[in-house]
Design a protein around this motif. Structure first.
Motif, PDB file in Angstrom:
ATOM      1  N   ALA A  65       2.332  -0.090   1.353  1.00 55.22           N
ATOM      2  CA  ALA A  65       3.638   0.310   1.892  1.00 55.22           C
ATOM      3  C   ALA A  65       4.766  -0.138   0.962  1.00 55.22           C
ATOM      4  O   ALA A  65       5.778   0.544   0.827  1.00 55.22           O
ATOM      5  N   ALA A  66       4.562  -1.280   0.298  1.00 53.56           N
ATOM      6  CA  ALA A  66       5.596  -1.803  -0.605  1.00 53.56           C
ATOM      7  C   ALA A  66       5.779  -0.940  -1.853  1.00 53.56           C
ATOM      8  O   ALA A  66       6.755  -1.119  -2.593  1.00 53.56           O
ATOM      9  N   ASP A  67       4.878   0.005  -2.094  1.00 59.57           N
ATOM     10  CA  ASP A  67       5.024   0.912  -3.237  1.00 59.57           C
ATOM     11  C   ASP A  67       6.011   2.030  -2.934  1.00 59.57           C
ATOM     12  O   ASP A  67       6.345   2.823  -3.827  1.00 59.57           O
ATOM     13  N   THR A  68       6.446   2.130  -1.693  1.00 61.96           N
ATOM     14  CA  THR A  68       7.429   3.147  -1.319  1.00 61.96           C
ATOM     15  C   THR A  68       8.695   2.956  -2.147  1.00 61.96           C
ATOM     16  O   THR A  68       9.326   1.905  -2.097  1.00 61.96           O
ATOM     17  N   ALA A  69       9.038   3.985  -2.920  1.00 66.83           N
ATOM     18  CA  ALA A  69      10.161   3.897  -3.855  1.00 66.83           C
ATOM     19  C   ALA A  69      10.290   5.238  -4.567  1.00 66.83           C
ATOM     20  O   ALA A  69       9.482   6.140  -4.358  1.00 66.83           O
TER      21      ALA A  69
END
Lengths: 111, 114
Positions: free
Chosen positions: A81-85
């Protein structure tokens, strides 16, 4: 006009899946760089690949470069989820010191 | 190192006013870049400096924009007079060398011109 054009413009995947983004450019380059931008933040450098290199790895990232096709791809494996960008490619032309950024791919990773 | 520092983080001003954006690059970096990011035009390079000297300002939109780098640790981007179409996020970035090195971006200044 933009030197780099990313494809797709937007990508939505499930956590754990792989994400592939592509970048095409028009003129000969010295190197190509990938950057990530989280919402409301500045860009963060991910990886640089030189024109004489074909593939480069950094952690879960794999970048390929095909100078004959004037294209590059960024693969993020086992997405989180932290790759959302937004992800941008940037090219340095054969002469000069400045980067030209593409239009970006917006990646959404669903938990 | 604290990274690239930009101020202010947000600026709201009225059309016709002068706006000054500030940047402190990472110590030891020889190159400083000013970018503008909008939804319509993406990320555009406005100007860059090498060793405090402006090298390429071909991206500066018009004479209303000016940039200076009086020393290795400080740069300003000034818009006078400002117009609503100048509304954007302005980024400063620095690097050890030219574009064969990675660039380190500041957090940006979100400018709104009413």
């Amino acid at each position: 006009s933009q030197q780099g054009e990313e494809d797709p413009q937007a990508l939505s995947i499930q956590e754990g899946e792989n994400a592939t983004m592509n970048c095409s450019y028009k003129t000969s380059i010295n190197n190509l760089q990938w950057y990530r931008q989280n919402s409301g933040r500045g860009l963060v450098h991910l990886i640089l690949i030189r024109s004489n290199e074909r593939e480069k790895h950094s952690g879960r990232l794999r970048v390929t470069l095909d100078t004959s096709k004037k294209s590059s791809s960024l693969l993020i494996t086992a997405s989180r989820a932290a790759d959302t960008a937004s992800y941008f490619c940037a090219t340095e032309k054969s002469s000069g010191d400045k980067l030209t950024f593409g239009t970006g791919t917006r990646l959404a990773v669903r938990p | 190192d604290a990274g690239v520092i930009q101020s202010p983080r947000h600026e709201v001003t009225e059309m016709g006013q002068e706006v000054t954006l500030r940047c402190k690059p990472i110590s030891g970096h020889d190159y400083l870049f000013w970018y503008r990011q909008t939804m319509m035009r993406g990320l555009e390079l406005l100007i860059y400096f090498n060793n405090n000297v402006p090298i390429d300002d071909s991206g500066m939109p018009e004479d209303r924009f000016s940039a200076k780098m009086p020393n290795a640790s400080f740069s300003t981007l000034k818009i006078q007079p400002s117009e609503p179409r100048d509304s954007a996020v302005y980024f400063c970035a620095s690097s050890l060398g030219g574009s064969h090195y990675e660039q380190f971006f500041g957090p940006g200044t979100r400018l709104t011109v009413l």
